[in-house]
Motif scaffolding. Structure first.
Motif, mmCIF file in Angstrom:
data_model
loop_
_atom_site.group_PDB
_atom_site.id
_atom_site.type_symbol
_atom_site.label_atom_id
_atom_site.label_comp_id
_atom_site.label_asym_id
_atom_site.label_seq_id
_atom_site.Cartn_x
_atom_site.Cartn_y
_atom_site.Cartn_z
ATOM 1 N N ALA A 120 0.872 -1.186 0.000
ATOM 2 C CA ALA A 120 0.000 0.000 0.000
ATOM 3 C C ALA A 120 0.900 1.223 0.000
ATOM 4 O O ALA A 120 1.442 1.607 1.025
ATOM 5 C CB ALA A 120 -0.922 0.002 1.211
ATOM 6 N N ARG A 121 1.089 1.808 -1.165
ATOM 7 C CA ARG A 121 2.007 2.935 -1.302
ATOM 8 C C ARG A 121 1.247 4.165 -1.774
ATOM 9 O O ARG A 121 0.530 4.118 -2.772
ATOM 10 C CB ARG A 121 3.106 2.581 -2.300
ATOM 11 C CG ARG A 121 4.037 3.682 -2.626
ATOM 12 C CD ARG A 121 5.428 3.687 -2.025
ATOM 13 N NE ARG A 121 5.904 2.536 -1.352
ATOM 14 C CZ ARG A 121 6.955 1.834 -1.720
ATOM 15 N NH1 ARG A 121 7.618 2.142 -2.797
ATOM 16 N NH2 ARG A 121 7.358 0.825 -0.991
ATOM 17 N N LEU A 122 1.422 5.264 -1.053
ATOM 18 C CA LEU A 122 0.761 6.528 -1.368
ATOM 19 C C LEU A 122 1.803 7.528 -1.845
ATOM 20 O O LEU A 122 2.798 7.766 -1.166
ATOM 21 C CB LEU A 122 0.047 7.066 -0.120
ATOM 22 C CG LEU A 122 -0.601 8.438 -0.238
ATOM 23 C CD1 LEU A 122 -1.698 8.445 -1.292
ATOM 24 C CD2 LEU A 122 -1.165 8.866 1.110
ATOM 25 N N ASN A 123 1.562 8.106 -3.012
ATOM 26 C CA ASN A 123 2.400 9.183 -3.523
ATOM 27 C C ASN A 123 1.812 10.478 -2.975
ATOM 28 O O ASN A 123 0.746 10.909 -3.413
ATOM 29 C CB ASN A 123 2.409 9.180 -5.053
ATOM 30 C CG ASN A 123 3.290 10.263 -5.638
ATOM 31 O OD1 ASN A 123 3.392 11.367 -5.110
ATOM 32 N ND2 ASN A 123 3.905 9.951 -6.763
ATOM 33 N N ALA A 124 2.494 11.085 -2.028
ATOM 34 C CA ALA A 124 1.961 12.279 -1.359
ATOM 35 C C ALA A 124 1.787 13.445 -2.321
ATOM 36 O O ALA A 124 0.912 14.287 -2.126
ATOM 37 C CB ALA A 124 2.878 12.676 -0.204
ATOM 38 N N HIS A 125 2.591 13.506 -3.359
ATOM 39 C CA HIS A 125 2.514 14.617 -4.313
ATOM 40 C C HIS A 125 1.271 14.536 -5.203
ATOM 41 O O HIS A 125 0.554 15.516 -5.377
ATOM 42 C CB HIS A 125 3.781 14.658 -5.173
ATOM 43 C CG HIS A 125 3.794 15.757 -6.179
ATOM 44 N ND1 HIS A 125 3.861 17.083 -5.821
ATOM 45 C CD2 HIS A 125 3.723 15.725 -7.528
ATOM 46 C CE1 HIS A 125 3.834 17.826 -6.921
ATOM 47 N NE2 HIS A 125 3.752 17.017 -7.965
ATOM 48 N N THR A 126 1.000 13.357 -5.774
ATOM 49 C CA THR A 126 -0.141 13.202 -6.684
ATOM 50 C C THR A 126 -1.396 12.688 -5.983
ATOM 51 O O THR A 126 -2.492 12.820 -6.518
ATOM 52 C CB THR A 126 0.196 12.217 -7.817
ATOM 53 O OG1 THR A 126 0.454 10.930 -7.244
ATOM 54 C CG2 THR A 126 1.392 12.686 -8.631
ATOM 55 N N GLY A 127 -1.225 12.077 -4.802
ATOM 56 C CA GLY A 127 -2.360 11.481 -4.107
ATOM 57 C C GLY A 127 -2.683 10.084 -4.600
ATOM 58 O O GLY A 127 -3.631 9.463 -4.140
ATOM 59 N N ARG A 128 -1.898 9.563 -5.543
ATOM 60 C CA ARG A 128 -2.156 8.223 -6.092
ATOM 61 C C ARG A 128 -1.815 7.167 -5.043
ATOM 62 O O ARG A 128 -0.727 7.141 -4.497
ATOM 63 C CB ARG A 128 -1.339 7.972 -7.352
ATOM 64 C CG ARG A 128 -1.572 6.575 -7.949
ATOM 65 C CD ARG A 128 -0.662 6.294 -9.133
ATOM 66 N NE ARG A 128 -0.900 7.196 -10.220
ATOM 67 C CZ ARG A 128 -1.667 6.916 -11.276
ATOM 68 N NH1 ARG A 128 -2.257 5.757 -11.359
ATOM 69 N NH2 ARG A 128 -1.831 7.806 -12.235
ATOM 70 N N LEU A 129 -2.764 6.278 -4.786
ATOM 71 C CA LEU A 129 -2.575 5.164 -3.863
ATOM 72 C C LEU A 129 -2.594 3.876 -4.664
ATOM 73 O O LEU A 129 -3.539 3.619 -5.413
ATOM 74 C CB LEU A 129 -3.683 5.137 -2.807
ATOM 75 C CG LEU A 129 -3.706 3.924 -1.879
ATOM 76 C CD1 LEU A 129 -2.459 3.875 -1.003
ATOM 77 C CD2 LEU A 129 -4.963 3.922 -1.023
ATOM 78 N N VAL A 130 -1.556 3.082 -4.526
ATOM 79 C CA VAL A 130 -1.471 1.780 -5.192
ATOM 80 C C VAL A 130 -1.471 0.713 -4.110
ATOM 81 O O VAL A 130 -0.623 0.740 -3.217
ATOM 82 C CB VAL A 130 -0.191 1.671 -6.055
ATOM 83 C CG1 VAL A 130 -0.101 0.296 -6.708
ATOM 84 C CG2 VAL A 130 -0.142 2.776 -7.104
ATOM 85 N N THR A 131 -2.440 -0.198 -4.181
ATOM 86 C CA THR A 131 -2.531 -1.280 -3.206
ATOM 87 C C THR A 131 -2.535 -2.620 -3.925
ATOM 88 O O THR A 131 -2.965 -2.716 -5.079
ATOM 89 C CB THR A 131 -3.812 -1.186 -2.349
ATOM 90 O OG1 THR A 131 -4.950 -1.377 -3.193
ATOM 91 C CG2 THR A 131 -3.916 0.137 -1.648
ATOM 92 N N GLU A 132 -2.059 -3.614 -3.219
ATOM 93 C CA GLU A 132 -2.102 -4.978 -3.739
ATOM 94 C C GLU A 132 -2.489 -5.874 -2.578
ATOM 95 O O GLU A 132 -1.860 -5.820 -1.519
ATOM 96 C CB GLU A 132 -0.736 -5.362 -4.306
ATOM 97 C CG GLU A 132 -0.765 -6.621 -5.121
ATOM 98 C CD GLU A 132 0.558 -6.868 -5.829
ATOM 99 O OE1 GLU A 132 0.951 -8.052 -5.853
ATOM 100 O OE2 GLU A 132 1.171 -5.919 -6.345
#
Length: 193
Positions: A120-132
């Motif tokens: 579960a990784r959140l890119n603080a700049h874009t707000g994109r959250l990628v989860t697996e």
């Protein structure tokens, strides 16, 4: 003198083998590049969701509960393992519970038949959250199937949220992972605020 001939032969053989493997690596690299080159960008005309479409995959749009859902279908989806692949993209009005930080906390915890996210990784700049993550469910005949999910959330203009979900049976996920990543990780909205 004999040792020098043997050393020369070994050097010649090494150069020959190196050239042989370089040729195969070059062919393999070109094959991988051509597969990505065949992938094309797709933009849904109504929702303005944009993503990379792998070669041979098809796009269908449906409206479910008032939300336009884009379904991406693999080639030969009538085959059993491919029929179990689900790739959906949708954009909807975000609520407070849909903030990237809250979603990240939610997916890091197990919930019912869903395991805690493997990633579960959140890119603080874009707000994109990628989860697996993996989740279990019963299918026909009371058969328990474990599904592997790649789930991406991206805030978009107008306080909306783009959700891209790629799922397959855990036993098949690895086979189709690259194509599903092309779709879900490239998802974006071209909608203007």
């Amino acid at each position: 003198m004999q040792n020098d001939k043997g050393a020369g032969f070994r050097a010649f053989f090494f150069v020959l083998m190196t050239m042989h493997w370089q040729k195969h690596l070059l062919i393999l690299s070109l094959g991988l590049l051509s597969a990505q080159a065949l992938a094309s960008g797709y933009t849904d005309p109504a929702s303005k969701i944009n993503f990379t479409l792998p070669p041979g995959w098809k796009v269908r749009s449906v409206v479910q509960e008032g939300v336009r859902v884009i379904k991406v279908i693999p080639p030969k989806a009538d085959q059993r393992e491919r029929a179990a692949i689900e790739v959906t993209l949708q954009e909807y009005k975000a609520t407070r519970a849909d903030s990237p930080e809250r979603l990240q906390r939610r997916y890091r915890q197990a919930d019912g038949d869903r395991e805690a996210a493997l990633y579960a990784r959140l890119n603080a700049h874009t707000g994109r959250l990628v989860t697996e993550y993996r989740e279990g469910r019963f299918v026909s005949g009371r058969l328990w199937i474990v599904r592997h999910n790649l789930h991406v959330f991206l805030p978009t203009p107008g306080k909306r949220l783009l959700e891209a979900r790629c799922a397959a049976n855990a036993s098949e996920f690895k086979t189709y992972r690259h194509q599903m990543e092309l779709i879900c990780l490239s998802a974006n909205s071209t909608r203007k605020p």
